[in-house]
Enzyme design. Structure first.
Site, PDB file in Angstrom:
ATOM      1  N   HIS A   8      -4.475   8.251  -7.275  1.00 51.47           N
ATOM      2  CA  HIS A   8      -3.982   6.910  -7.594  1.00 51.47           C
ATOM      3  C   HIS A   8      -5.104   6.021  -8.142  1.00 51.47           C
ATOM      4  O   HIS A   8      -6.290   6.317  -7.983  1.00 51.47           O
ATOM      5  CB  HIS A   8      -3.386   6.257  -6.344  1.00 51.47           C
ATOM      6  CG  HIS A   8      -4.383   6.115  -5.230  1.00 51.47           C
ATOM      7  ND1 HIS A   8      -5.307   5.092  -5.178  1.00 51.47           N
ATOM      8  CD2 HIS A   8      -4.615   6.876  -4.137  1.00 51.47           C
ATOM      9  CE1 HIS A   8      -6.063   5.220  -4.091  1.00 51.47           C
ATOM     10  NE2 HIS A   8      -5.661   6.307  -3.442  1.00 51.47           N
ATOM     11  N   GLU A  80      -2.929  10.224   2.342  1.00 48.21           N
ATOM     12  CA  GLU A  80      -4.348  10.231   2.696  1.00 48.21           C
ATOM     13  C   GLU A  80      -4.479  10.546   4.187  1.00 48.21           C
ATOM     14  O   GLU A  80      -3.511  10.440   4.951  1.00 48.21           O
ATOM     15  CB  GLU A  80      -4.967   8.868   2.357  1.00 48.21           C
ATOM     16  CG  GLU A  80      -6.469   8.760   2.580  1.00 48.21           C
ATOM     17  CD  GLU A  80      -7.266   9.774   1.785  1.00 48.21           C
ATOM     18  OE1 GLU A  80      -7.298  10.952   2.216  1.00 48.21           O
ATOM     19  OE2 GLU A  80      -7.882   9.410   0.765  1.00 48.21           O
TER      20      GLU A  80
END
Length: 201
Positions: A8, A80
């Site tokens: 990202h 994550e």
């Protein structure tokens, strides 16, 4: 099958923050960087577009979704690493106020969970589950794009190349960068890593 892994764009949060599961949005710089990367796409649209379910990854995936006129498939296995009690705090504050646990974690991060969180080995297991499911549901000529995070991308690359998890940080995974791996005849090979554009074969 080709798997293209995109980190990202930069998140909108203060420098030095621990933001594993903290659900920060993209910054303006991060959004622009992802737009620039998406504009470099070459060839046919991917068969599947996956995204972590965290906002910074989903917002990045939406840029690609607009280009391909599709909807991203959200999957929490691409998140994550969960840093538990430390998530959302400054790293220097964690080191100062929770020094013993921080030092123990820093020395053993592959197998040691952050307090209330998970270890990198946990990330390897859950991303491995995603990758195994992908291999079982795609064809040899498919292309899959997945927007994820530095930790989950490193874990996937460890899987693909048989790299020991302790070596994960030898792999550079920058914001708004792409890595492409190819699965052929039962094994993975690398096409490119941490690239600022999508490279042709």
């Amino acid at each position: 099958m080709d798997v293209i892994l995109v980190r990202h764009g930069e998140a909108d949060c203060a420098p030095g923050l621990c933001i594993g599961r903290t659900d920060a949005p993209l910054s303006a710089i991060g959004f622009t960087a992802i737009q620039r990367l998406a504009a470099e796409w070459q060839g046919n649209s991917p068969r599947f577009l996956f995204s972590s379910d965290l906002r910074r990854a989903q917002q990045s995936a939406q840029v690609f979704a607009a280009r391909f006129a599709t909807e991203p498939l959200s999957d929490p296995r691409l998140r994550e690493v969960d840093l538990g009690e430390w998530d959302g705090q400054r790293w220097d504050t964690i080191a100062a106020n929770d020094g013993a646990r921080y030092r123990h974690w820093a020395d053993n991060w592959v197998i040691q969970e952050a307090p209330g969180g998970e270890s990198f080995a946990d990330v390897v297991r859950r991303t491995g589950s995603w990758l195994s499911a992908l291999l079982g549901n795609t064809n040899s000529d498919d292309c899959v794009l997945a927007v994820a995070h530095a930790g989950s991308i490193r874990a996937l690359l460890c899987h693909a190349f048989g790299l020991p998890p302790a070596k994960a940080f030898t792999l550079q995974v920058d914001y708004a960068r792409a890595s492409r791996i190819r699965y052929r005849n039962g094994q993975f090979e690398v096409s490119y890593l941490n690239a600022s554009r999508f490279e042709a074969d």
